[in-house]
Structures are given as C-alpha cells and as structure tokens.
Write a protein that holds these residues in place. Structure first.
Motif, PDB file in Angstrom:
ATOM      1  N   HIS A 113      27.588  36.371  36.631  1.00 34.60           N
ATOM      2  CA  HIS A 113      28.996  36.108  36.935  1.00 34.60           C
ATOM      3  C   HIS A 113      29.753  36.035  35.612  1.00 34.60           C
ATOM      4  O   HIS A 113      29.189  35.735  34.583  1.00 34.60           O
ATOM      5  CB  HIS A 113      29.170  34.751  37.648  1.00 34.60           C
ATOM      6  N   ASP A 129      33.824  40.428  39.254  1.00 40.42           N
ATOM      7  CA  ASP A 129      32.938  39.336  39.658  1.00 40.42           C
ATOM      8  C   ASP A 129      31.933  39.926  40.650  1.00 40.42           C
ATOM      9  O   ASP A 129      32.308  40.448  41.698  1.00 40.42           O
ATOM     10  CB  ASP A 129      33.779  38.230  40.316  1.00 40.42           C
ATOM     11  N   LEU A 158      40.380  38.475  39.581  1.00 36.70           N
ATOM     12  CA  LEU A 158      38.959  38.763  39.758  1.00 36.70           C
ATOM     13  C   LEU A 158      38.809  39.825  40.845  1.00 36.70           C
ATOM     14  O   LEU A 158      39.207  39.614  41.993  1.00 36.70           O
ATOM     15  CB  LEU A 158      38.201  37.505  40.193  1.00 36.70           C
TER      16      LEU A 158
END
Length: 223
Positions: free
Chosen positions: A4, A84, A47
């Motif tokens: 991540h 992500d 993201l």
C-alpha cells in the motif's frame, strides 16, 4: 516497498479523494473527473483504487495485475494522484464500503474523505452493498454532465433522493453530497475495448503510456 502507499498521514486534515473502478482500461474520462474534482473540492491526494473482484459487475476482461499497471502508468505524471492496490491484493470481493472502512481506520477521524463518482454510478448507488454506510464514511462528490439536473431527475431512486436531501451541508470528515458539473468526455472503457478488438485506433482517448502498455501486452485483442 510496502504493497500500500505509505500509511495515510494521520496529522494532516487535507481532504483525500477515492476513485475506484475496474479501469479496464483507465482513460481520460477517469483522469479528468479526478482532476476536476480535486480542484473543485481542494483534494490534497486522489487514491486510484482498481477493483480486484467487483461483486456487482461481470468479471473484468483483463487480469487485475494488468489493470493495476495501466493505472500506475496513467497517473505517474501527476503528483496529486496515487495508486492503492489494496482491492487487487485482497482475496475478497471489492466492496467500496469495506475499502472506505479500511481507509477510515488508517486516517485521523477528522480527515475529510471524498468518494468520487460519475453520475451513472451515483444513480445506481442503492444497489451497492450497505450503500447508506458510505455516507458515514465519506463525502460523495458526483460528476454531473453540464445542464444535467441530477437531483430533480426521475432516474434517481426515491430512497437515494431522501438520503441526499438530508445531507447537503458540507463540513466534517463525511456525510455530504456535492454535485459538480464536469467537462463532458464521452469516453467509455467498453467502447475502447470494442475498438481495440476490431483493431481500430483509440489514440487520444487514453494516455499514450497506457496505450503502449496495451499494445506491448496485446490486451483486448480478441480472436
């Protein structure tokens, strides 16, 4: 490198946007929506979270690893955009409510989180898993086509209309709905796949870096 991006900074209260999708493939419509929303809402970061196994749609044509890499290449030049990989790496179906719950746990409770949606996805929201909880976890920013009267639309289910009518005040980490008119880019991933399947040109519909990747790996070339 950890799978991540770095744990989300707990002490900054700058707003973070979440842009999910199968991204099969990612194109300028996705990128422009994220860019315009980031500007409109004042997002520090967006993201991009490619779906691993989307529960409510057919299985994506393209392997998750390819879709993830296309997103990486598409956002590489924009310091505000990040990828992500949590949904791609999860063995479970990708429910937005679970992803937002995870993000919320990593963030400061006061951190504003914005879920970025196109109008069509928003109008379909009542079919999503635990959809009402989304409002407890994030604000929702909806990209409407210029001139579209989304809230007056007969296309909006009454349950959703009721929910939205209670949630107009912006402020705090979650719970409001913002409708913004966007530059209309009528680009669809389906049309891109269909054009590639018949060996047509999709140049100028998606970033060159993504197109190069598609050609390199011969994606969307169906017999």
């Amino acid at each position: 490198m950890s799978p991540h991006p770095s744990p989300l900074a707990p002490h900054s209260h700058h707003a973070i946007g979440v842009m999910g999708g199968t991204f099969d493939p990612i194109h300028f419509g996705h990128l422009r929506l994220a860019e315009e929303m980031a500007e409109a809402v004042g997002l520090e970061r967006v993201l991009f979270i490619p779906a691993g196994q989307p529960p409510h749609r057919g299985v994506p044509r393209t392997a998750a690893a390819h879709r993830l890499e296309m997103v990486r290449r598409a956002v590489a030049g924009n310091p505000r955009f990040e990828v992500d990989a949590r949904e791609v790496q999860s063995p479970r179906p990708s429910y937005t409510v679970d992803t937002l719950t995870e993000l919320r746990a990593e963030l400061d409770t006061e951190q504003p989180l914005w879920l970025l949606l196109g109008a069509d996805a928003f109008l379909d929201l009542t079919s999503w898993h635990e959809w009402r909880r989304l409002f407890d976890l994030a604000h929702i920013a909806v990209a409407a086509r210029p001139g579209a009267r989304l809230l007056q639309s007969d296309a909006m289910p009454s349950e959703l209309k009721n929910e939205v009518s209670q949630r107009q005040a912006v402020g705090g980490p979650s719970g409001s709905v913002l409708l913004r008119q966007m530059t209309p880019l009528g680009i669809s991933a389906t049309a891109i796949r269909d054009t590639l399947a018949r060996h047509g040109s999709v140049r100028y519909l998606l970033p060159d870096a993504v197109l190069d990747y598609i050609h390199e790996h011969q994606l969307y070339r169906y017999p």
